[in-house]
Write an enzyme that holds these catalytic residues in place. Sequence first.
Site, mmCIF file in Angstrom:
data_model
loop_
_atom_site.group_PDB
_atom_site.id
_atom_site.type_symbol
_atom_site.label_atom_id
_atom_site.label_comp_id
_atom_site.label_asym_id
_atom_site.label_seq_id
_atom_site.Cartn_x
_atom_site.Cartn_y
_atom_site.Cartn_z
ATOM 1 N N GLU A 56 -9.589 15.941 4.305
ATOM 2 C CA GLU A 56 -9.297 15.959 5.745
ATOM 3 C C GLU A 56 -9.115 17.412 6.182
ATOM 4 O O GLU A 56 -8.447 18.185 5.508
ATOM 5 C CB GLU A 56 -8.015 15.165 5.997
ATOM 6 C CG GLU A 56 -7.646 15.093 7.455
ATOM 7 C CD GLU A 56 -6.598 14.034 7.704
ATOM 8 O OE1 GLU A 56 -6.766 12.891 7.241
ATOM 9 O OE2 GLU A 56 -5.597 14.353 8.358
ATOM 10 N N THR A 62 -9.261 15.884 12.102
ATOM 11 C CA THR A 62 -8.128 15.433 12.917
ATOM 12 C C THR A 62 -8.365 15.712 14.403
ATOM 13 O O THR A 62 -9.236 16.494 14.779
ATOM 14 C CB THR A 62 -6.829 16.152 12.485
ATOM 15 O OG1 THR A 62 -7.055 17.562 12.557
ATOM 16 C CG2 THR A 62 -6.442 15.770 11.068
ATOM 17 N N HIS A 84 -10.967 11.583 14.012
ATOM 18 C CA HIS A 84 -9.758 10.848 14.385
ATOM 19 C C HIS A 84 -9.766 10.675 15.907
ATOM 20 O O HIS A 84 -10.101 11.620 16.629
ATOM 21 C CB HIS A 84 -8.514 11.611 13.949
ATOM 22 C CG HIS A 84 -8.357 11.661 12.466
ATOM 23 N ND1 HIS A 84 -7.220 12.128 11.852
ATOM 24 C CD2 HIS A 84 -9.196 11.283 11.465
ATOM 25 C CE1 HIS A 84 -7.367 12.038 10.538
ATOM 26 N NE2 HIS A 84 -8.564 11.540 10.280
ATOM 27 N N ARG A 135 -2.305 6.306 16.978
ATOM 28 C CA ARG A 135 -1.599 6.431 18.254
ATOM 29 C C ARG A 135 -1.430 7.886 18.642
ATOM 30 O O ARG A 135 -1.557 8.257 19.802
ATOM 31 C CB ARG A 135 -0.215 5.769 18.151
ATOM 32 C CG ARG A 135 0.489 5.707 19.489
ATOM 33 C CD ARG A 135 1.953 5.427 19.337
ATOM 34 N NE ARG A 135 2.648 6.554 18.707
ATOM 35 C CZ ARG A 135 3.933 6.567 18.448
ATOM 36 N NH1 ARG A 135 4.680 5.506 18.737
ATOM 37 N NH2 ARG A 135 4.495 7.621 17.878
ATOM 38 N N GLY A 136 -1.138 8.754 17.636
ATOM 39 C CA GLY A 136 -0.777 10.144 17.942
ATOM 40 C C GLY A 136 0.726 10.235 18.137
ATOM 41 O O GLY A 136 1.399 9.226 18.360
ATOM 42 N N ASP A 137 1.237 11.442 18.007
ATOM 43 C CA ASP A 137 2.685 11.659 18.175
ATOM 44 C C ASP A 137 2.993 12.079 19.598
ATOM 45 O O ASP A 137 2.089 12.412 20.363
ATOM 46 C CB ASP A 137 3.161 12.740 17.198
ATOM 47 C CG ASP A 137 3.337 12.159 15.805
ATOM 48 O OD1 ASP A 137 3.837 11.019 15.708
ATOM 49 O OD2 ASP A 137 2.985 12.851 14.834
ATOM 50 N N GLN A 154 7.599 24.585 2.834
ATOM 51 C CA GLN A 154 7.088 23.221 3.021
ATOM 52 C C GLN A 154 8.008 22.162 2.400
ATOM 53 O O GLN A 154 7.977 21.005 2.811
ATOM 54 C CB GLN A 154 5.684 23.098 2.419
ATOM 55 C CG GLN A 154 4.617 23.766 3.279
ATOM 56 C CD GLN A 154 3.237 23.701 2.661
ATOM 57 O OE1 GLN A 154 3.074 23.308 1.503
ATOM 58 N NE2 GLN A 154 2.239 24.105 3.426
HETATM 59 P P1 FAD Z 1 0.875 2.766 15.461
HETATM 60 O O1 FAD Z 1 0.151 1.944 14.463
HETATM 61 O O2 FAD Z 1 0.631 2.495 16.902
HETATM 62 O O3 FAD Z 1 2.429 2.642 15.148
HETATM 63 C C1 FAD Z 1 3.371 3.509 15.791
HETATM 64 C C2 FAD Z 1 4.764 2.913 15.685
HETATM 65 O O4 FAD Z 1 4.856 1.772 16.533
HETATM 66 C C3 FAD Z 1 5.139 2.394 14.285
HETATM 67 O O5 FAD Z 1 6.524 2.579 14.136
HETATM 68 C C4 FAD Z 1 4.806 0.911 14.337
HETATM 69 O O6 FAD Z 1 5.612 0.169 13.428
HETATM 70 C C5 FAD Z 1 5.124 0.587 15.796
HETATM 71 N N1 FAD Z 1 4.266 -0.443 16.385
HETATM 72 C C6 FAD Z 1 2.949 -0.649 16.178
HETATM 73 N N2 FAD Z 1 2.500 -1.642 16.965
HETATM 74 C C7 FAD Z 1 3.547 -2.040 17.720
HETATM 75 C C8 FAD Z 1 3.737 -3.019 18.743
HETATM 76 N N3 FAD Z 1 2.720 -3.792 19.146
HETATM 77 N N4 FAD Z 1 4.970 -3.156 19.311
HETATM 78 C C9 FAD Z 1 6.013 -2.369 18.906
HETATM 79 N N5 FAD Z 1 5.892 -1.435 17.932
HETATM 80 C C10 FAD Z 1 4.683 -1.270 17.358
HETATM 81 N N6 FAD Z 1 -1.846 12.343 14.709
HETATM 82 C C11 FAD Z 1 -2.632 13.041 15.567
HETATM 83 O O7 FAD Z 1 -2.178 13.376 16.676
HETATM 84 N N7 FAD Z 1 -3.912 13.396 15.247
HETATM 85 C C12 FAD Z 1 -4.476 13.047 14.050
HETATM 86 O O8 FAD Z 1 -5.624 13.374 13.787
HETATM 87 C C13 FAD Z 1 -3.685 12.308 13.121
HETATM 88 N N8 FAD Z 1 -4.193 11.912 11.927
HETATM 89 C C14 FAD Z 1 -3.432 11.150 11.080
HETATM 90 C C15 FAD Z 1 -3.991 10.672 9.880
HETATM 91 C C16 FAD Z 1 -3.247 9.878 9.018
HETATM 92 C C17 FAD Z 1 -3.874 9.374 7.740
HETATM 93 C C18 FAD Z 1 -1.892 9.560 9.324
HETATM 94 C C19 FAD Z 1 -1.077 8.723 8.389
HETATM 95 C C20 FAD Z 1 -1.328 10.015 10.506
HETATM 96 C C21 FAD Z 1 -2.093 10.805 11.402
HETATM 97 N N9 FAD Z 1 -1.567 11.257 12.623
HETATM 98 C C22 FAD Z 1 -2.344 11.971 13.494
HETATM 99 C C23 FAD Z 1 -0.160 10.990 12.972
HETATM 100 C C24 FAD Z 1 0.018 9.667 13.750
HETATM 101 O O9 FAD Z 1 -0.614 9.751 15.001
HETATM 102 C C25 FAD Z 1 1.523 9.432 13.913
HETATM 103 O O10 FAD Z 1 2.100 9.129 12.670
HETATM 104 C C26 FAD Z 1 1.950 8.435 14.977
HETATM 105 O O11 FAD Z 1 3.362 8.574 15.164
HETATM 106 C C27 FAD Z 1 1.710 6.976 14.618
HETATM 107 O O12 FAD Z 1 0.373 6.678 14.624
HETATM 108 P P2 FAD Z 1 -0.134 5.206 14.161
HETATM 109 O O13 FAD Z 1 -1.576 5.171 14.429
HETATM 110 O O14 FAD Z 1 0.360 4.891 12.814
HETATM 111 O O15 FAD Z 1 0.637 4.314 15.265
#
Ligand code: FAD
Length: 317
Positions: free
Chosen positions: A18, A49, A94, A124-126, A246
């Site tokens: 990545e 990303t 992504h 989802r993104g942060d 880190q």
């Molecule tokens: P989700 O699956 O939407 O979950 C987010 C939170 O909401 C979790 O706590 C989940 O339990 C909860 N949840 C899910 N669905 C629901 C619902 N229907 N109702 C209530 N709660 C719910 N970030 C970036 O900005 N750019 C990137 O390129 C990027 N790449 C990544 C690659 C990997 C492999 C990983 C592991 C993370 C990456 N991230 C990236 C970070 C990621 O965007 C964050 O960790 C973000 O906070 C959560 O994304 P998610 O897709 O897991 O969210």
Amino acid sequence: MKVIDHFKKATSTLFSIEILPPLKGKGIQSIFDGIDPLMDFKPSFIDVTYHREEFVYRRREGGYLEKVSIRKRPGTVGICAALVNRYKLDAVPHIICGGFSREETENALIDLHFLGIDNVLLLRGDSIKTEPEFTPHPDGHSYAIDLVRQVVNMNNGKYIDEELQDVAPTDFCIGVAGYPEKHFEAPNRNIDLKYLRHKIDAGADYIVTQMFFDNQMFFDFVQQCRDMGIPVPIVPGLKPIATKRQATLLPSIFHIDIPEDLFNAIDRCETDAQVKEVGIEWAIEQSKGLIEFGAPCLHYYTMGKSEATRRIASAVF
Ligand code: FAD
């Protein structure tokens, strides 16, 4: 080729990496320089990303501060196209919910479809630094599952504009994120896993995990996913630690633990060069354990730097 087809065809654990787009203003050569040394290990796919906008305050004439939206690392789609063209391998952009309307997402997916890129990792993104919690775009998605549904709809020829006739269906393979140590916002592990299962039920094909440093976390996570009825391939994400800082920074950013043995080994180091050696050795041992476990692929977070990943890959592939 689709990531899921790489897994189906594989006879042993695959290698993938990545990278992140360079900072705005930097050329693409820095990306190639970080990938070229890893090509000997034939990465099956390369993830790129996505980085959403940030707000900064700029001082203007007269002393007032203007709030400006900037995207520091644009270029995900263009980089993916460049990687496919240069290395003839699969690129996985992504796609994030944060900062995008559903229509903007649809347009980005159309661009990818036209470019022949048929893999996406949906997230989802942060929240951005100026937000206390994740706030979706007013016309955008709140959770990654909403993005999965949008892509599945497009794969079924259903675009946002329901009046479109004779649309060309897309054919994206969909990856989603999973968290061996639980997503930090989830109230507990089971609820986090329940939402993960919903993403798979909605049509996601495979899971890539957040980084972890204790393989047992991954083994337990895979078992819990299977117990929850999640059947798809689960790819462990690995990051070799490179600096002393880190050891405390990664837990605070990614909400993960550093095992005591690893922390103590880092703590004993006097220079970052020594820390890097510790990080490489740890990642080699982790990689060997994950291959023995039968992980479909080892996915390395290279952060654009190849040396550590090259040494790890030389030792295990
Ligand atoms: P989700 O699956 O939407 O979950 C987010 C939170 O909401 C979790 O706590 C989940 O339990 C909860 N949840 C899910 N669905 C629901 C619902 N229907 N109702 C209530 N709660 C719910 N970030 C970036 O900005 N750019 C990137 O390129 C990027 N790449 C990544 C690659 C990997 C492999 C990983 C592991 C993370 C990456 N991230 C990236 C970070 C990621 O965007 C964050 O960790 C973000 O906070 C959560 O994304 P998610 O897709 O897991 O969210």
